[in-house]
Scaffold this motif. Structure first.
Motif, short mmCIF file in Angstrom:
data_model
loop_
_atom_site.label_atom_id
_atom_site.label_comp_id
_atom_site.label_asym_id
_atom_site.label_seq_id
_atom_site.Cartn_x
_atom_site.Cartn_y
_atom_site.Cartn_z
N PRO A 79 0.80 -1.23 0.00
CA PRO A 79 0.00 0.00 0.00
C PRO A 79 0.83 1.27 0.00
O PRO A 79 0.41 2.27 -0.57
CB PRO A 79 -0.80 -0.12 1.30
N ASP A 82 6.02 0.35 -1.30
CA ASP A 82 7.29 -0.30 -0.96
C ASP A 82 6.98 -1.28 0.13
O ASP A 82 6.37 -0.89 1.12
CB ASP A 82 8.26 0.78 -0.47
N ILE A 92 6.44 -16.34 -4.44
CA ILE A 92 6.36 -14.89 -4.41
C ILE A 92 7.38 -14.35 -3.42
O ILE A 92 7.45 -14.79 -2.27
CB ILE A 92 4.96 -14.42 -4.01
N THR A 94 9.24 -10.82 -1.70
CA THR A 94 9.06 -9.38 -1.51
C THR A 94 10.41 -8.73 -1.27
O THR A 94 11.25 -9.27 -0.56
CB THR A 94 8.15 -9.09 -0.30
N LEU A 95 10.62 -7.60 -1.88
CA LEU A 95 11.88 -6.88 -1.76
C LEU A 95 11.61 -5.41 -1.57
O LEU A 95 10.65 -4.88 -2.11
CB LEU A 95 12.69 -6.97 -3.06
N ARG A 96 12.51 -4.75 -0.86
CA ARG A 96 12.38 -3.30 -0.77
C ARG A 96 12.82 -2.69 -2.09
O ARG A 96 13.63 -3.26 -2.82
CB ARG A 96 13.27 -2.77 0.35
N GLU A 99 16.40 -2.46 -2.66
CA GLU A 99 17.04 -3.73 -2.98
C GLU A 99 16.76 -4.10 -4.43
O GLU A 99 17.61 -4.68 -5.11
CB GLU A 99 16.53 -4.82 -2.03
N THR B 291 -3.89 -7.18 -0.06
CA THR B 291 -2.77 -6.24 -0.01
C THR B 291 -3.05 -5.03 -0.89
O THR B 291 -2.15 -4.28 -1.23
CB THR B 291 -1.46 -6.91 -0.47
N PHE B 385 4.61 -7.54 5.12
CA PHE B 385 4.77 -6.91 3.81
C PHE B 385 4.18 -5.51 3.81
O PHE B 385 4.80 -4.55 3.35
CB PHE B 385 4.08 -7.80 2.77
N MET B 386 2.99 -5.35 4.36
CA MET B 386 2.33 -4.05 4.32
C MET B 386 2.94 -3.07 5.31
O MET B 386 2.95 -1.86 5.07
CB MET B 386 0.84 -4.22 4.60
N ASP B 388 6.10 -3.04 6.37
CA ASP B 388 7.54 -2.86 6.31
C ASP B 388 7.97 -1.40 6.14
O ASP B 388 8.91 -0.94 6.77
CB ASP B 388 8.14 -3.71 5.18
N ARG B 389 7.26 -0.69 5.26
CA ARG B 389 7.66 0.68 4.99
C ARG B 389 7.62 1.52 6.28
O ARG B 389 8.50 2.33 6.53
CB ARG B 389 6.72 1.28 3.94
N ARG B 392 10.34 0.28 8.70
CA ARG B 392 11.68 0.61 8.24
C ARG B 392 12.10 1.98 8.72
O ARG B 392 13.24 2.23 9.03
CB ARG B 392 11.74 0.56 6.72
N LEU B 396 13.47 -0.85 11.84
CA LEU B 396 13.13 -2.26 12.01
C LEU B 396 12.70 -2.87 10.67
O LEU B 396 12.82 -2.24 9.64
CB LEU B 396 11.98 -2.40 13.01
N HIS B 397 12.20 -4.07 10.75
CA HIS B 397 11.74 -4.81 9.57
C HIS B 397 10.25 -5.04 9.67
O HIS B 397 9.70 -5.07 10.77
CB HIS B 397 12.37 -6.19 9.57
N GLY B 398 9.61 -5.25 8.56
CA GLY B 398 8.20 -5.63 8.61
C GLY B 398 8.01 -6.86 9.45
O GLY B 398 7.01 -7.00 10.17
N THR B 494 19.52 -4.23 7.02
CA THR B 494 19.89 -5.49 6.40
C THR B 494 18.76 -5.93 5.48
O THR B 494 17.63 -5.51 5.62
CB THR B 494 20.18 -6.53 7.47
N PRO B 495 19.08 -6.84 4.54
CA PRO B 495 18.12 -7.19 3.49
C PRO B 495 16.76 -7.62 4.02
O PRO B 495 16.67 -8.30 5.04
CB PRO B 495 18.80 -8.35 2.76
N PHE B 496 15.73 -7.23 3.30
CA PHE B 496 14.37 -7.59 3.72
C PHE B 496 13.82 -8.74 2.90
O PHE B 496 12.72 -9.21 3.15
CB PHE B 496 13.45 -6.38 3.55
N VAL B 497 14.60 -9.23 1.95
CA VAL B 497 14.13 -10.27 1.04
C VAL B 497 13.34 -11.34 1.79
O VAL B 497 13.87 -12.09 2.58
CB VAL B 497 15.35 -10.93 0.35
N MET B 498 12.05 -11.40 1.52
CA MET B 498 11.19 -12.30 2.28
C MET B 498 10.25 -13.04 1.33
O MET B 498 9.77 -12.47 0.36
CB MET B 498 10.37 -11.46 3.28
N LEU B 500 6.69 -14.75 0.43
CA LEU B 500 5.29 -14.68 0.80
C LEU B 500 4.69 -16.05 0.53
O LEU B 500 4.38 -16.39 -0.61
CB LEU B 500 4.59 -13.62 -0.07
#
Lengths: 113, 735
Positions: A79, A82, A92, A94-96, A99, B291, B385-386, B388-389, B392, B396-398, B494-498, B500
């Motif tokens: 939403p 990012d 699936i 998810t990336l910032r 990144e 989402t 995921f929602m 995280d922004r 951040r 912190l991280h989502g 640090t990387p957020f690569v997650m 879903l």
């Protein structure tokens, strides 16, 4: 030079979709356009050309399957725009955005489907 | 010696489900020696033989850069289990095989469990298992972990593979011309010098050197400095070469080549797909809504709010039941045991303290159940995921959202499982920041205090204030995290690569196990810390007791009062009949007052009382008097005892954590208390040092240095906040 490029463009038209660069003063026509994942639009897809980062982030991206030659497509964004959610290798991820900056993708088409 | 089987695989591949299927209730959670990652071990029976099953942490790869990966790798190398069952998600074959590739490199005896073949089928994916078996040269058993399908077959194959007792030998996968040449060179050096060959296959060591694996490099240097240097030189030469020609490091090439190997295998007709690659599965369709820009957040708040409601309303009855049980128990003790210290200790010390926390268990259990549903279904990943922004922004991280919610972000929880939940955060700095700030949440132990003080001083809008204080907890936690991340935990994100994971229907068994694990951690407190501290506090508040002279003086007061009333009233009182006359009631009231005064004086005279009194000069700045001080001191050990201690300190005798309205009344009428003091006390209680068990947990997850820091930092911050509230509030005469 320009004639040469035009000739190549003609030869390619029959086989690939020719994408005209926005800036029409460019000398060459590229058959595909390389774009950072960050700037891809929803539903756009493409093939990864390169991962331009090393260290921990690079490692994480690669182990999740983001390697050159892999097809990905953009599912959508959160939403607040990012992070971005992409489909890769049947899952699936998810990336910032910052990144996604490092993932260079050859997009198949400019317009989202 | 029982056979040892290790379960490994990607997160979300169904490893835990399979583990639960195989071991059932016969499992226990422990700790790997020296490391704080959970070690789940259980056993199962096969053909009458007992087999040990170890559940390794879920990882995507075995590079050793997170605690889980290190643990998985070290376990395999040091414990050398008889066989590994690699659980692979059938609908996600390629990525899951990346880890398998690394098992090939390590040369471990392997069996692949192809899980979720039903899901794959629904997605129109058919896997040519026999062919894959051939190409990979590994036994592959299709299973559906949820239902137990294929379980027996899997065990049978695993046992058979283990009994073959093959020596571990690394498989030869090609990594491209350049690297292959380098590998050959490295391997020959390693074999010649027998460099760590007792632990690792030589090809594996070579690959790790090329990958610049810190753990192996360090071990190598310690093992044989000369050989290590030689190897490192070879690697740096190759690295220079790949950098110049391809602009990448060898480790990137190795990763790419692994996928290349996997893809080349899959392309040989392993997967038959009936549907288009980009077809939207049910999970994706749901996500389109959940989402969505507008609907997503709205639904999220709705769900979290419902969880709040569900927890409070459904737990009301069980909590009330437990309440009455403890009340009854107290009554029984009161009537059966002779008066004296033991009885006093049991009632005031044990039943009050422990009963208080056990009484709240239903509420905590419902909350954890709700969280387990959100987690197991996959929805919590969407929340991460929602959010995280937003997170951040605070450093912190989502994924930090989960530990916060478990610790009491919505309505009650417990910081102990909350702190443990930070393990899923792969990034050390974000993890520490989360770990240190989850104690700010309103856990189950703080709720009674909130209820008491809000009920007494803000009775007109209880729900609103409850909500406001919950919000306050979040704001403080996030700001504290930001502060930490900007000062002592400074560093790049640090990387957020997650991933879903697709939405899944949780299994009841999984939900119950999940819920119970966390609830048990909360309960365990009762039998340990709370019991001990309740007894200790009772002792501190009882001794040294009043001297004989004062006891005599109070007794004299009682006698005088009794004699001033009619003999009938006195007799009535002593018999203790149900319906008292007006006169008897008045007499009872007076005697009660004298008793209360006696208790209060005794308390003031006790060790706790004297300490509380001594601190008044400092705590007075925040508006706290000696009684509050005693309660707060008790709260250092466990927040649950605050209300009961406060009750005793206000000479109400035994105060129920639930039915604290009378204590509330007493506070409201006390000249030392007003709305400002209430808010100041709440602020202090919400934010000061975490309870003992949480501190221990923090120490185990990080170090004692951080645990003590947590106690100090939180208390100092809480104190300043309370002082600020009190001074400003009193200045503006808001009391």
């Amino acid at each position: 030079m320009k004639h040469h490029a035009a000739l190549i463009a003609v030869l390619h038209v029959g086989q690939q979709q020719v994408v005209k660069a926005k800036n029409c003063n460019r000398e060459e026509y590229e058959p595909m356009q390389t774009v950072a994942l960050r700037y891809m639009k929803k539903n756009q897809s493409g093939v990864i050309k390169a991962i331009k980062v090393n260290g921990e982030l690079g490692r994480r991206l690669r182990e999740m399957g983001l390697t050159p030659g892999t097809r990905i497509s953009v599912c959508g964004r959160a939403p607040l725009k990012d992070p971005v959610a992409i489909r890769v290798l049947n899952s699936i991820l998810t990336l910032r955005n910052n990144e996604a900056e490092y993932i260079h993708v050859e997009v198949m088409n400019n317009q989202p489907r | 010696m029982p056979l040892k089987i290790a379960l490994a695989g990607n997160p979300n591949a169904g490893k835990t489900t399979l583990f639960n299927q195989l071991t059932g209730a016969r499992q226990q959670v422990g700790n790997y020696p020296g490391i704080t990652v959970d070690h789940k071990e259980g056993f199962t029976l096969h053909n009458g033989e007992r087999i040990t099953i170890v559940d390794l942490p879920g990882t995507y790869s075995m590079t050793a850069y997170s605690a889980e990966e290190l643990v998985a790798r070290d376990y395999l190398v040091n414990e050398k289990p008889d066989v590994i069952i690699d659980i692979v998600d059938s609908s996600n074959l390629e990525r899951n095989l990346y880890l398998t590739c690394q098992f090939f490199e390590l040369g471990v005896p392997l069996v692949i469990a192809l899980n979720m073949i039903d899901v794959a089928k629904d997605r129109g994916i058919e896997i040519k298992i026999k062919k894959l078996e051939q190409l990979l040269d590994v036994p592959i058993i299709p299973i559906i972990a949820r239902s137990g399908f294929g379980k027996e077959d899997l065990l049978e194959t695993a046992v058979r593979t283990a009994s073959k007792n093959k020596r571990w030998s690394s498989r030869d996968i090609s990594y491209g011309k350049d690297l292959d040449m380098t590998l050959t060179e490295l391997v020959s050096e390693i074999s010649e010098a027998n460099f760590m060959t007792d632990v690792y296959p030589s090809r594996y060591t070579a690959i790790k050197y090329l990958e610049n694996d810190e753990q192996i490099l360090e071990k190598g240097r310690q093992n044989n400095g000369e050989v290590a240097e030689k190897l490192e030189n070879i690697v740096s030469k190759t690295t220079d070469h790949t950098q110049k020609t391809l602009d990448v490091y060898p480790e990137a090439i190795i990763a790419d080549q692994r996928y290349g190997y996997i893809k080349s295998i899959i392309r040989q007709g392993i997967e038959i797909r009936t549907f288009d690659m980009d077809r939207l599965y049910a999970s994706d369709k749901i996500d389109k809504v959940l989402t969505n820009r507008l609907i997503g957040p709205a639904v999220m708040f709705l769900i979290l709010f419902s969880l709040y409601q569900f927890t409070f309303s459904w737990s009301e009855m069980p909590v009330a039941l437990l309440e009455s049980f403890f009340g009854w128990l107290g009554g029984v003790i009161e009537n059966t045991l002779p008066d004296g210290l033991i009885k006093s200790m049991i009632i005031s010390g044990i039943i009050d303290g422990v009963g208080g926390i056990l009484g709240f268990v239903p509420l905590i259990m419902f909350m954890f159940f709700g969280i387990a549903i959100l987690e197991d279904s996959g929805y919590l990943a969407r929340v991460a995921f929602m959010m995280d922004r937003v997170f951040r922004f605070f450093g912190l991280h989502g994924s930090s959202v989960m530990p916060f919610i478990v610790s009491g972000g919505i309505a009650g929880g417990c910081a102990v499982p909350g702190v443990m939940a930070t393990r899923t955060l792969r990034s050390p700095k974000e993890r520490m920041a989360t770990l240190l700030t989850v104690p700010f949440m309103n856990c189950g132990a703080k709720l009674p205090v909130l209820a008491l003080l809000i009920g007494a001083f803000f009775a007109e809008s209880k729900a609103l204030y409850m909500f406001l204080f919950t919000l306050l907890a979040w704001v403080v936690a996030l700001l504290a995290a930001k502060f930490l991340r900007v000062t002592i935990l400074r560093g790049a994100p640090t990387p957020f690569v997650m991933e879903l994971p697709p939405y899944r229907f949780p299994t009841i068994r999984g939900l119950l196990i999940h819920t119970w694990e966390r609830t048990y951690q909360y309960i365990k407190k009762a039998g340990t810390v709370i019991l001990g501290i309740s007894i200790l506090l009772w002792a501190l508040m009882t001794f040294p007791g009043l001297d004989d002279q004062r006891i005599a003086s109070f007794e004299q007061q009682r006698q005088e009062t009794l004699s001033s009333f009619s003999p009938e009233a006195v007799a009535d009182l002593q018999i203790g009949r149900e319906n008292f006359s007006e006169e008897t009631k008045a007499l009872a009231g007076k005697i009660r007052n004298i008793n209360n005064e006696e208790t209060e004086t005794a308390l003031r005279n006790s060790i706790a009382g004297r300490v509380g009194g001594a601190m008044e000069s400092l705590t007075g700045l925040a508006g706290f008097d000696w009684r509050t001080n005693i309660a707060l001191i008790g709260g250092f050990a466990a927040k649950e005892v605050i209300v009961s201690t406060l009750g005793t300190a206000y000479s109400m005798g035994e105060v129920d954590a639930e039915e604290s309205t009378s204590l509330g009344e007493r506070l409201k009428n006390d000249s030392n208390w007003n709305r400002v003091v209430a808010v100041s006390a709440l602020v202090f209680i919400m934010f000061y040092a975490p309870c003992f068990i949480t501190v221990v947990c923090i120490a185990r997850e990080s170090s004692w240095k951080w645990a003590f820091f947590s106690m100090g930092f939180n208390t100092v911050f809480a104190f300043f906040a309370a002082v600020a509230v009190y001074q400003i509030g009193m200045f503006f005469q808001l009391g």
